[in-house]
Design a protein around this motif. Structure first.
Motif, mmCIF file in Angstrom:
data_model
loop_
_atom_site.group_PDB
_atom_site.id
_atom_site.type_symbol
_atom_site.label_atom_id
_atom_site.label_comp_id
_atom_site.label_asym_id
_atom_site.label_seq_id
_atom_site.Cartn_x
_atom_site.Cartn_y
_atom_site.Cartn_z
ATOM 1 N N GLU A 5 0.795 -1.084 -0.078
ATOM 2 C CA GLU A 5 -0.074 0.034 -0.065
ATOM 3 C C GLU A 5 0.883 1.254 -0.049
ATOM 4 O O GLU A 5 0.582 2.174 -0.688
ATOM 5 C CB GLU A 5 -0.992 0.079 1.204
ATOM 6 N N GLU A 16 -3.875 -1.003 -10.885
ATOM 7 C CA GLU A 16 -4.858 -1.221 -9.553
ATOM 8 C C GLU A 16 -6.172 -0.984 -9.772
ATOM 9 O O GLU A 16 -6.858 0.140 -10.465
ATOM 10 C CB GLU A 16 -4.268 -0.374 -8.522
ATOM 11 N N PRO A 45 -10.019 -1.536 -7.647
ATOM 12 C CA PRO A 45 -10.502 -1.732 -6.229
ATOM 13 C C PRO A 45 -11.113 -3.256 -5.998
ATOM 14 O O PRO A 45 -11.062 -3.368 -4.718
ATOM 15 C CB PRO A 45 -11.595 -0.699 -6.328
ATOM 16 N N LEU A 61 -13.256 1.281 -12.128
ATOM 17 C CA LEU A 61 -12.453 2.298 -11.606
ATOM 18 C C LEU A 61 -10.911 1.628 -11.587
ATOM 19 O O LEU A 61 -10.654 0.135 -11.379
ATOM 20 C CB LEU A 61 -12.919 2.562 -10.016
ATOM 21 N N TYR A 62 -10.060 2.576 -11.517
ATOM 22 C CA TYR A 62 -8.552 1.776 -11.763
ATOM 23 C C TYR A 62 -7.815 3.046 -11.213
ATOM 24 O O TYR A 62 -8.101 4.309 -10.968
ATOM 25 C CB TYR A 62 -8.099 1.709 -13.155
ATOM 26 N N ARG A 63 -6.462 2.765 -11.100
ATOM 27 C CA ARG A 63 -5.360 3.728 -10.982
ATOM 28 C C ARG A 63 -3.957 3.273 -11.445
ATOM 29 O O ARG A 63 -3.826 2.215 -11.119
ATOM 30 C CB ARG A 63 -5.388 4.624 -9.402
ATOM 31 N N ASP A 64 -3.284 4.060 -12.241
ATOM 32 C CA ASP A 64 -2.117 3.819 -12.641
ATOM 33 C C ASP A 64 -0.956 4.403 -11.940
ATOM 34 O O ASP A 64 -1.156 5.014 -10.712
ATOM 35 C CB ASP A 64 -1.990 4.163 -14.045
ATOM 36 N N ASN A 107 0.840 6.944 -11.787
ATOM 37 C CA ASN A 107 0.839 8.417 -11.641
ATOM 38 C C ASN A 107 -0.295 8.893 -10.857
ATOM 39 O O ASN A 107 -0.220 9.972 -10.212
ATOM 40 C CB ASN A 107 0.850 8.938 -13.004
ATOM 41 N N MET A 108 -1.229 7.977 -10.528
ATOM 42 C CA MET A 108 -2.360 8.641 -10.112
ATOM 43 C C MET A 108 -2.666 8.366 -8.555
ATOM 44 O O MET A 108 -2.323 7.216 -8.048
ATOM 45 C CB MET A 108 -3.561 8.012 -10.802
ATOM 46 N N THR A 109 -3.155 9.401 -7.751
ATOM 47 C CA THR A 109 -3.554 9.080 -6.294
ATOM 48 C C THR A 109 -5.171 8.874 -6.290
ATOM 49 O O THR A 109 -5.726 8.404 -5.646
ATOM 50 C CB THR A 109 -3.145 10.237 -5.530
ATOM 51 N N GLY A 110 -5.808 9.588 -7.303
ATOM 52 C CA GLY A 110 -7.158 9.551 -7.388
ATOM 53 C C GLY A 110 -7.505 7.863 -8.259
ATOM 54 O O GLY A 110 -6.624 7.576 -8.793
ATOM 55 N N TRP A 111 -9.012 8.088 -8.577
ATOM 56 C CA TRP A 111 -9.616 6.880 -9.119
ATOM 57 C C TRP A 111 -10.305 7.225 -10.280
ATOM 58 O O TRP A 111 -10.756 8.687 -10.323
ATOM 59 C CB TRP A 111 -10.313 5.955 -8.460
ATOM 60 N N ALA A 112 -10.249 6.775 -11.368
ATOM 61 C CA ALA A 112 -11.124 6.831 -12.673
ATOM 62 C C ALA A 112 -11.404 5.739 -13.292
ATOM 63 O O ALA A 112 -11.274 4.830 -12.920
ATOM 64 C CB ALA A 112 -10.088 7.972 -13.705
ATOM 65 N N TYR A 113 -12.558 5.725 -14.232
ATOM 66 C CA TYR A 113 -13.251 4.549 -14.815
ATOM 67 C C TYR A 113 -12.357 4.331 -16.127
ATOM 68 O O TYR A 113 -11.834 5.163 -16.782
ATOM 69 C CB TYR A 113 -14.518 4.706 -15.204
#
Lengths: 505, 505
Positions: free
Chosen positions: B300, B325, B327, B340-343, B345-351
């Motif tokens: 994490e 990643e 959820p 939802l995913y994040r790569d 670079n991201m700290t937020g999530w998007a679809y």
């Protein structure tokens, strides 16, 4: 002058040679089409609206191509000339008459002392309405549901190698954010946790049965909790990337050769999101306390990220650079001696025997304002720069220069803000010569000289901050009261009051 | 039992098949040779010395191979059996009689509740003398110069997949640190800034003329200031890496198959260096205030580092994992839907629309104690694990599992410490069930029950912390007073008083 010629030529070809954009959605922001002057649908309680690039009056081809300032400054041709004058360096603010910026935001800017032909900073302040796409569950929207969302938006863009990237970002980045938020309009207004999985296409035919949403029950493994807030963060992160990709696509046609740092603020549903890519900075001054809302991305602060990329992808260094850091340049006569170094994993220093490849130029070198990545650029995040190469080389800078912002969130509802609590955004022209504490002192000094309900106090504060960083002409330079040199850079400042938003949200 | 057989077999082959070690220096730590019982040269003011692995009495082959505890516990064969008893889980501490640990350090440990055959934690507490190599400037050392340095050392090693790596690290890591410091003995004792460049080889013939040191004057470009402190940090960082490389070299012969988290403290010249690789933790409790001295490295906390590595080196994922990643686990029937995913670079999530490769197992999954990297391991830094593969696969874990520690520095001279100020180190057995605040409360409760000058108070505190995390047997389990489950893991705790070191330094 050369720059001006280049810009004019650039514009003349801008509608022609560009490859057709590959829109991700039907109404992806497009720099070539005229932006709509008004949002597609008025918000329920229309907030104070202010002009900006997207609501700009039509300009002549030459004016836009050669030089532009934020439209909310409402500059006349004469005013534009004064704003462009390096000798006078007159501080510019929106006029007292006419509409104020949302939240009575204060703004001031000044051109550089001759560093570049024009002011390469740009700014944007907007109220943006987001109309939801058709129900994310696939159902046609019922009249009572699917009301749009409104967000408030402020952006500072510090251009380099020309002002085109900053100008483009100031016109379009908030529209990319709007696009990213369109899918989230219903989800953000629904207090239940966001669905982890959605049907295939937004707006695709489907029933209104919410069982189409793949819910927590249908999965066999544990699942993470995703907050509404993190969806907004993800939307902003992706908007930065899409803005950068658009610049890459349109760079040939529009000559978006340079790049820009981007610092933007989004206020949505009670929370302030500060997204930063570059060396602009944002702080909150609350009851005299300083709360940093961004960090700078420079070769120093991002050393380990850059070194890791160079270590894992040595081909990006083209045999010209070493990913190792040395405290100074290694000299050929020192081959075989032992010098201090650190690699991508180290925060400390150790000695290593100098080998031939250590004579390459270091990926990261210098300190403070003189720190450089690949001996070329002093910032490590930003938009654009797709054509930027290492000096006298074909090696691209871009994979090291990242377009991803860091987003910090501040919950406006967690604290009772007073009219003297402000969020201050500034380009590096401000921060190079002004400490956080000096900004806080100016906030206190200026705001206490005005009535709390005087909306002009925030503009006065922004002007005081810009003036304090610029200084006055004396002893062959712009000097501060302590006789140190003021900033010769473009300086732009937003002062966003935090005590008032309640009446707008 | 199987483990015991394996261990015995392992030891029998341990002196045979190993490839010859490639020492970096003549006296590189070597796990096969018997370590010297005493430092090569006594320190000027001999501090209190305590036994440890390096000063261990000779053991039988079988005893060491099957099970060992820190020698400073001075366990008799009967004591060793009691320490190895999962049913009783007796708390072990150094005996009241005999020599105390340096600084009157407190220590306590307890075996797990049956999770593994033996206690896989190991500990080390040492006073280490560092003899300088020949003058770094190449000059033969004058009798009045080049006095050695002494450092105090504490280490906790939490093993997994067997206790061999932890045992090896507890015997050798401080010797690697000593090796790294040998070149720095003169430099660290010289108040002037460290030389950036040294002659080719330590001990090589050279004159005592300091012009051999390439000084600031001889370079044309700006140079960074390097502190003495950062040299010690670099030495510790490299020692971890060299320890890990030694485990890699010796893994076949010695069956160092598992790995271990490592949390070590070095006290040198007034400063405390806390180096951590894994999920053990260290905090200072000072006048009731909590100062974190480490952070945990887990899937994490290191998500973005792991995803970046997987993104830049997709071959390390072997087509089995995705660096994205989600959820929760994506299911084949969800292909084409949006999740939802994040790569990286991201700290937020998007679809994103689910594609075939998103069905691969995620590189990082799960939350909290259940978070896993490559579905295999719950820590992302540590020593060893060179043979660790993804379950039913040949894919190595190692490139993702890093041996580099994070080093934090605490300047003991900047604060007047009292006898109740302590540095607490614990393996995750402590921290899984004990918050920082609970530790601080126990520090206050236990120490106030003893006279400030009673040296046994720190051992009593360590025991109280271990007992508080273990609990008592009740309702088919080890339970805490609040009836929650205690830790079934191995638990090891050092309590290092900060008020006394002045008399040792």
């Amino acid at each position: 002058m050369l720059n001006r010629v280049r810009s004019a030529v650039a514009h003349l070809v801008s509608s022609g040679g560009a490859p057709p954009p590959r829109p991700k959605s039907p109404d992806l922001p497009n720099s070539t089409s005229a932006p709509p002057a008004a949002p597609p649908q008025a918000p329920r309680s229309p907030p104070t609206r202010a002009g900006s690039g997207t609501a700009a009056p039509a300009k002549t081809v030459e004016a836009r191509a050669s030089f532009s300032r934020p439209t909310f400054l409402q500059l006349s041709p004469g005013g534009l000339r004064r704003a462009d004058d390096h000798a006078g360096r007159a501080v510019q603010s929106p006029p007292d008459t006419g509409r104020r910026l949302p939240w009575s935001t204060g703004y001031a800017e000044v051109i550089n002392a001759g560093k570049s032909r024009h002011n390469e900073d740009q700014a944007c302040c907007e109220v943006v309405y987001v109309e939801g796409r058709r129900s994310v569950s696939g159902a046609p929207r019922e009249p009572s549901r699917g009301q749009g969302l409104c967000f408030y938006y402020w952006g500072l863009f510090d251009g380099h190698a020309g002002g085109r990237a900053a100008e483009m970002a100031s016109r379009l980045l908030h529209r990319h954010i709007r696009e990213q938020l369109k899918d989230l309009v219903e989800i953000l207004q629904d207090p239940s946790p966001p669905p982890l999985c959605l049907p295939s296409t937004p707006g695709a035919p489907g029933s209104s049965d919410s069982s189409h949403l793949v819910g927590p029950q249908s999965c066999w493994s544990s699942q993470k909790e995703v907050t509404h807030e993190s969806l907004v963060v993800g939307a902003i992160e992706n908007a930065f990337q899409l803005m950068d990709e658009q610049m890459a696509r349109e760079r040939r046609g529009h000559q978006v050769e340079g790049g820009c740092c981007a610092l933007v603020v989004v206020y949505l549903l009670g929370k302030v999101y500060v997204a930063n890519a570059g060396d602009s900075r944002a702080i909150i001054v609350r009851n005299g306390e300083i709360i940093p809302m961004s960090r700078e991305f420079t070769p120093e602060t991002e050393r380990q990220r850059l070194q890791t990329l160079g270590f894992l992808k040595p081909e990006l260094l083209g045999g010209e650079f070493t990913h190792l850091e040395f405290p100074r340049r290694v000299q050929p006569k020192e081959l075989g001696q032992r010098m201090l170094y650190r690699d991508q994993n180290m925060t400390g220093w150790a000695y290593k025997k100098i080998e031939l490849e250590d004579l390459r130029f270091p990926l990261v070198c210098g300190e403070g304002k003189k720190a450089r990545m690949m001996a070329t650029i002093g910032v490590t995040r930003g938009l654009g720069d797709h054509n930027l190469r290492v000096c006298s080389s074909t090696l691209p800078i871009k994979p090291f220069l990242s377009s991803f912002p860091e987003v910090r969130v501040y919950d406006l509802t967690q604290y009772e803000h007073c009219p003297d609590d402000v969020l201050v955004l500034g380009t590096d022209g401000l921060w190079d010569v002004t400490s956080d504490c000096e900004v806080a002192a100016t906030v206190d000094r200026v705001l206490s000289a005005y009535e709390p309900n005087d909306p002009s106090r925030y503009t006065a504060l922004a002007q005081a901050l810009v003036l304090g960083a610029r200084g006055t002409p004396r002893d062959r330079g712009w000097r501060l009261p302590n006789n140190k040199l003021g900033s010769g850079d473009d300086i732009s400042v937003f002062v966003i009051p935090l005590g008032g938003p309640g009446s707008y949200s």
